[in-house]
Motif scaffolding. Structure first.
Motif, PDB file in Angstrom:
ATOM      1  N   LEU A  31      56.014  37.920  33.080  1.00  0.00           N
ATOM      2  CA  LEU A  31      54.791  38.232  33.378  1.00  0.00           C
ATOM      3  C   LEU A  31      54.378  38.178  34.771  1.00  0.00           C
ATOM      4  CD1 LEU A  31      52.006  38.529  31.623  1.00  0.00           C
ATOM      5  CD2 LEU A  31      51.610  35.909  32.095  1.00  0.00           C
ATOM      6  N   VAL A  32      54.588  37.249  35.957  1.00  0.00           N
ATOM      7  CA  VAL A  32      54.889  36.777  37.305  1.00  0.00           C
ATOM      8  C   VAL A  32      55.302  38.062  37.381  1.00  0.00           C
ATOM      9  CG1 VAL A  32      55.151  36.083  38.807  1.00  0.00           C
ATOM     10  CG2 VAL A  32      54.304  34.488  37.129  1.00  0.00           C
ATOM     11  N   VAL A  66      52.289  41.757  36.736  1.00  0.00           N
ATOM     12  CA  VAL A  66      51.859  41.189  37.428  1.00  0.00           C
ATOM     13  C   VAL A  66      51.681  41.877  39.272  1.00  0.00           C
ATOM     14  CG1 VAL A  66      49.744  40.042  38.179  1.00  0.00           C
ATOM     15  CG2 VAL A  66      50.728  39.962  35.598  1.00  0.00           C
ATOM     16  N   LEU A 102      52.364  45.107  39.252  1.00  0.00           N
ATOM     17  CA  LEU A 102      51.438  45.568  38.882  1.00  0.00           C
ATOM     18  C   LEU A 102      50.722  45.957  39.906  1.00  0.00           C
ATOM     19  CD1 LEU A 102      50.332  47.525  36.061  1.00  0.00           C
ATOM     20  CD2 LEU A 102      48.806  45.633  35.660  1.00  0.00           C
ATOM     21  N   VAL A 103      49.761  45.159  40.963  1.00  0.00           N
ATOM     22  CA  VAL A 103      48.687  44.702  42.042  1.00  0.00           C
ATOM     23  C   VAL A 103      49.380  45.527  43.375  1.00  0.00           C
ATOM     24  CG1 VAL A 103      48.241  42.867  43.739  1.00  0.00           C
ATOM     25  CG2 VAL A 103      47.908  43.207  40.875  1.00  0.00           C
ATOM     26  N   LEU A 147      48.951  49.041  41.957  1.00  0.00           N
ATOM     27  CA  LEU A 147      47.715  49.743  42.132  1.00  0.00           C
ATOM     28  C   LEU A 147      46.939  49.284  43.815  1.00  0.00           C
ATOM     29  CD1 LEU A 147      46.465  47.668  38.895  1.00  0.00           C
ATOM     30  CD2 LEU A 147      46.743  50.868  39.663  1.00  0.00           C
ATOM     31  N   LEU A 148      47.491  48.923  44.495  1.00  0.00           N
ATOM     32  CA  LEU A 148      46.889  48.333  45.688  1.00  0.00           C
ATOM     33  C   LEU A 148      47.406  49.101  46.866  1.00  0.00           C
ATOM     34  CD1 LEU A 148      45.339  44.631  45.718  1.00  0.00           C
ATOM     35  CD2 LEU A 148      44.551  46.943  44.458  1.00  0.00           C
ATOM     36  N   TYR A 149      48.302  49.165  46.875  1.00  0.00           N
ATOM     37  CA  TYR A 149      49.395  49.746  48.005  1.00  0.00           C
ATOM     38  C   TYR A 149      49.049  51.049  47.714  1.00  0.00           C
ATOM     39  CZ  TYR A 149      52.662  50.725  51.722  1.00  0.00           C
ATOM     40  OH  TYR A 149      53.477  51.120  53.167  1.00  0.00           O
ATOM     41  N   GLY A 163      48.505  52.888  45.337  1.00  0.00           N
ATOM     42  CA  GLY A 163      47.399  53.975  45.529  1.00  0.00           C
ATOM     43  C   GLY A 163      47.263  55.358  46.264  1.00  0.00           C
ATOM     44  N   MET A 171      53.833  26.650  29.061  1.00  0.00           N
ATOM     45  CA  MET A 171      52.913  26.492  29.869  1.00  0.00           C
ATOM     46  C   MET A 171      53.500  25.315  30.880  1.00  0.00           C
ATOM     47  SD  MET A 171      50.706  27.490  29.904  1.00  0.00           S
ATOM     48  CE  MET A 171      48.454  28.187  29.870  1.00  0.00           C
ATOM     49  N   GLN A 172      54.613  24.458  30.817  1.00  0.00           N
ATOM     50  CA  GLN A 172      54.583  23.620  31.130  1.00  0.00           C
ATOM     51  C   GLN A 172      56.308  24.263  31.853  1.00  0.00           C
ATOM     52  OE1 GLN A 172      53.459  20.431  31.159  1.00  0.00           O
ATOM     53  NE2 GLN A 172      54.044  19.692  33.491  1.00  0.00           N
ATOM     54  N   PHE A 188      55.508  27.250  32.895  1.00  0.00           N
ATOM     55  CA  PHE A 188      54.561  28.985  34.317  1.00  0.00           C
ATOM     56  C   PHE A 188      54.492  28.036  34.964  1.00  0.00           C
ATOM     57  CE2 PHE A 188      51.189  30.167  35.117  1.00  0.00           C
ATOM     58  CZ  PHE A 188      51.136  31.582  34.717  1.00  0.00           C
ATOM     59  N   MET A 189      53.763  26.795  34.558  1.00  0.00           N
ATOM     60  CA  MET A 189      53.186  25.521  36.224  1.00  0.00           C
ATOM     61  C   MET A 189      54.742  25.729  37.536  1.00  0.00           C
ATOM     62  SD  MET A 189      50.647  23.306  34.317  1.00  0.00           S
ATOM     63  CE  MET A 189      49.972  22.599  35.529  1.00  0.00           C
ATOM     64  N   MET A 227      54.934  28.995  38.833  1.00  0.00           N
ATOM     65  CA  MET A 227      54.552  29.752  39.852  1.00  0.00           C
ATOM     66  C   MET A 227      54.408  28.526  41.429  1.00  0.00           C
ATOM     67  SD  MET A 227      52.686  31.800  39.077  1.00  0.00           S
ATOM     68  CE  MET A 227      50.997  31.983  39.998  1.00  0.00           C
ATOM     69  N   LYS A 228      55.207  26.999  41.116  1.00  0.00           N
ATOM     70  CA  LYS A 228      55.019  26.147  41.628  1.00  0.00           C
ATOM     71  C   LYS A 228      56.049  26.676  42.898  1.00  0.00           C
ATOM     72  CE  LYS A 228      52.440  21.818  40.718  1.00  0.00           C
ATOM     73  NZ  LYS A 228      53.021  21.020  39.333  1.00  0.00           N
ATOM     74  N   ARG A 255      38.098  55.772  41.946  1.00  0.00           N
ATOM     75  CA  ARG A 255      39.552  54.959  41.475  1.00  0.00           C
ATOM     76  C   ARG A 255      39.350  53.542  42.571  1.00  0.00           C
ATOM     77  NH1 ARG A 255      44.686  58.848  42.383  1.00  0.00           N
ATOM     78  NH2 ARG A 255      45.193  57.153  44.187  1.00  0.00           N
ATOM     79  N   SER A 301      40.900  50.343  40.761  1.00  0.00           N
ATOM     80  CA  SER A 301      42.638  49.857  40.351  1.00  0.00           C
ATOM     81  C   SER A 301      42.009  48.164  41.267  1.00  0.00           C
ATOM     82  CB  SER A 301      43.337  50.257  42.162  1.00  0.00           C
ATOM     83  OG  SER A 301      43.227  51.796  41.345  1.00  0.00           O
ATOM     84  N   SER A 361      43.041  44.715  39.235  1.00  0.00           N
ATOM     85  CA  SER A 361      44.457  43.975  40.149  1.00  0.00           C
ATOM     86  C   SER A 361      43.892  42.537  40.058  1.00  0.00           C
ATOM     87  CB  SER A 361      45.059  44.349  41.744  1.00  0.00           C
ATOM     88  OG  SER A 361      45.249  45.764  41.357  1.00  0.00           O
ATOM     89  N   SER A 382      43.958  40.998  36.674  1.00  0.00           N
ATOM     90  CA  SER A 382      45.333  40.797  36.474  1.00  0.00           C
ATOM     91  C   SER A 382      45.741  39.057  37.152  1.00  0.00           C
ATOM     92  CB  SER A 382      46.114  40.865  37.289  1.00  0.00           C
ATOM     93  OG  SER A 382      46.371  42.735  36.120  1.00  0.00           O
ATOM     94  N   LEU A 389      46.717  35.331  35.884  1.00  0.00           N
ATOM     95  CA  LEU A 389      48.049  34.351  36.325  1.00  0.00           C
ATOM     96  C   LEU A 389      47.429  32.995  36.779  1.00  0.00           C
ATOM     97  CD1 LEU A 389      50.364  36.003  38.199  1.00  0.00           C
ATOM     98  CD2 LEU A 389      50.837  35.848  35.735  1.00  0.00           C
ATOM     99  N   LEU A 418      46.327  30.734  33.817  1.00  0.00           N
ATOM    100  CA  LEU A 418      47.248  29.854  33.314  1.00  0.00           C
ATOM    101  C   LEU A 418      47.685  29.410  33.956  1.00  0.00           C
ATOM    102  CD1 LEU A 418      49.360  33.139  32.148  1.00  0.00           C
ATOM    103  CD2 LEU A 418      48.037  31.800  30.447  1.00  0.00           C
ATOM    104  N   TYR A 419      47.479  29.338  35.130  1.00  0.00           N
ATOM    105  CA  TYR A 419      48.458  28.014  36.149  1.00  0.00           C
ATOM    106  C   TYR A 419      47.188  26.953  35.808  1.00  0.00           C
ATOM    107  CZ  TYR A 419      50.048  26.233  39.735  1.00  0.00           C
ATOM    108  OH  TYR A 419      51.100  25.268  41.170  1.00  0.00           O
ATOM    109  N   GLU A 458      45.566  24.078  32.002  1.00  0.00           N
ATOM    110  CA  GLU A 458      45.421  22.266  31.458  1.00  0.00           C
ATOM    111  C   GLU A 458      45.222  21.579  32.548  1.00  0.00           C
ATOM    112  OE1 GLU A 458      49.228  19.779  30.553  1.00  0.00           O
ATOM    113  OE2 GLU A 458      49.557  21.578  32.134  1.00  0.00           O
ATOM    114  N   TYR A 496      38.241  45.716  50.464  1.00  0.00           N
ATOM    115  CA  TYR A 496      40.013  46.580  50.195  1.00  0.00           C
ATOM    116  C   TYR A 496      38.787  48.476  50.067  1.00  0.00           C
ATOM    117  CZ  TYR A 496      42.959  49.502  47.032  1.00  0.00           C
ATOM    118  OH  TYR A 496      43.687  49.953  46.260  1.00  0.00           O
ATOM    119  N   TYR A 509      40.811  57.106  53.407  1.00  0.00           N
ATOM    120  CA  TYR A 509      40.368  58.817  52.821  1.00  0.00           C
ATOM    121  C   TYR A 509      39.796  59.449  53.495  1.00  0.00           C
ATOM    122  CZ  TYR A 509      42.467  57.011  48.977  1.00  0.00           C
ATOM    123  OH  TYR A 509      43.566  56.497  48.268  1.00  0.00           O
TER     124      TYR A 509
END
Lengths: 315, 142
Positions: free
Chosen positions: A90-91, A94, A97-98, A101-103, A105, A174-175, A177-178, A181-182, B42, B46, B50, B53, B57, B60-61, B64, B93, B101
């Protein structure tokens, strides 16, 4: 030197004649290396570790553009990661994907750097990347190179902690995942490497563009010193362990690679530099013209001349 | 009969089309404002995707901690902070996107001018074969 220049001209001629075959071969080697190294280091999905799979994928990739090869490599990596831990997958998904999309693109056309940087890390010569990319590209390339370093260290973390991350363990998702990330965000060695690479790349790009003699050589040396300095300072202050022998070995090979690249792309003769000055209606021009060092390949033809046997009249 | 000069110009044109065509022709179909705004549209999606997404994350982090200290006030504060980060990031951005562009459009416009000049040169060769060059007053040819 003359011999090397002749070799360079011969290689150029060879590429000009067989370029249509050489490009797919280079793409094949590039992708085969990437897939095999992934199989060797993070081969968690046993179905993909069959020796035939990297071969077939690399064959397909040899006819694809580099952007598509990077996409295939990313999918391959995610497939392997999904074999050990969904959190890591998942990490990574993502992250890709980021970045995509961002660079990407903006279609900068350097997606191969995302694959090449981890590959060079695994070949123990990562220090060549900022040098060669700095000489060949622009400042923007710091983004894919930095992302490549992050991908490598994430994969390294997964490889080293495969036992903890594995899906079979019934620990709290969850543990896990944390914890992941840490560990990723607090990886000091990764941060130092990103910093070293970014700094070296910026220095190489800036010095390469200066109007001074031997700017490419100076850029390579300054870039290497910058990398070594950041790594040593990081080693002392942030208390990360870097193998000194591996570091110097990698730096030496990287210097040689950067030297070879310079020889093939930018061989000039500074002793014959011309300075000219002229003006038009709007500007004064101070031009420095440095001649390229070229030789013409000797065109050797061996022609055998056999003396005709004279038939003497027999008496 | 083969005209070596025409072949040279046509080869030059074909090479130019091959190397620069992708960066020139699709862009020149639009006005500058239309091109840049379509790309910004676009970029907006994007960036938003992003951001969502990354937010997932991040969520989720910290899940808790959230579940332990469920409090409307802190949730509102977090929401406002996320909104501000989103807006600032989006502005930066989109600013970068506009710059890139605009540059691309200018590059394409300049490329188009070069392409048209090359075409004109080729066209003149055809004119030269069919029409006799007339000299008009002032020394210019028509």
């Amino acid at each position: 030197m003359i011999g090397l220049l002749v070799l360079r001209e011969r290689l150029k001629e060879f590429y000009a004649r067989y370029g249509i075959y050489i490009t797919p071969v280079i793409k094949f080697i590039f992708s085969f290396l990437a897939f095999s190294l992934m199989n060797k280091n993070i081969g968690f999905m046993t179905k993909l570790t069959e020796p035939l799979i990297p071969l077939v994928l690399a064959l397909v990739c040899s006819f694809l553009p580099y952007g598509a090869i990077s996409f295939v490599a990313a999918s391959f990596m995610l497939a392997h990661l999904s074999g050990i831990s969904l959190e890591v997958t998942l990490v990574m998904a993502v992250f890709i994907l980021v970045v995509g999309l961002l660079y990407y693109g903006f279609q900068p056309g350097d997606s191969y750097l995302l694959v090449l940087t981890p590959v060079f890390f695994l070949l123990k010569i990562p220090y060549a990347i900022p040098l060669i990319v700095g000489l060949s590209g622009g400042i923007v390339s710091v983004i894919p190179v930095g992302c490549g370093v992050f991908i490598y260290f994430t994969l390294l973390y997964v490889k080293q902690n495969a036992g903890v991350l594995t899906n079979d363990l019934s620990s709290d998702e969850m543990q896990k995942f944390m914890q992941l990330m840490k560990s990723l965000l607090a990886n000091k060695l990764m941060l130092i490497m990103v910093l070293a690479f970014v700094l070296a790349l910026l220095i190489v790009v800036i010095i390469k563009g200066l109007s001074m003699d031997y700017s490419w050589v100076v850029a390579i040396i300054a870039g290497t010193i910058a990398q070594l300095s950041v790594i040593f300072i990081g080693d002392i202050t942030a208390d990360v362990s870097v193998s000194v022998l591996g570091l110097f070995g990698g730096v030496l090979v990287s210097l040689i690679l950067a030297g070879i690249y310079t020889f093939f792309v930018f061989t000039v003769d500074y002793t014959r530099t011309e300075y000219v000055q002229f003006e038009d209606d709007d500007y004064y021009y101070y031009v420095k013209a440095v001649p390229k060092l070229t030789v013409s390949t000797p065109d050797v033809k061996v022609q055998k001349i056999n003396a005709r046997k004279l038939q003497r009249p027999q008496r | 009969m083969l005209s070596e000069e025409k072949i040279k110009i046509m080869t030059n044109l074909a090479m130019f089309e091959k190397h620069e065509g992708k960066r020139i022709f699709p862009i020149n179909r639009y006005f500058k404002s239309d091109y840049v705004s379509s790309k910004l549209f676009r970029s907006f999606f994007s960036y938003t995707f992003s951001f969502l997404s990354c937010l997932l994350l991040w969520g989720l982090y910290y899940m808790e901690r959230w579940l332990n200290t469920m409090d409307l006030k802190s949730l509102t504060g977090t929401g406002i902070r996320i909104g501000i980060i989103y807006a600032v990031g989006l502005a930066v951005y989109l600013g970068i996107s506009i710059y890139i562009y605009m540059k691309r459009y200018e590059y394409a416009s300049r490329g188009m001018k070069v392409y048209l000049a090359k075409l004109k040169r080729l066209d003149k060769r055809y004119d030269g074969n069919t029409r006799s060059i007339k000299r008009i007053k002032g020394g210019r040819t028509s």
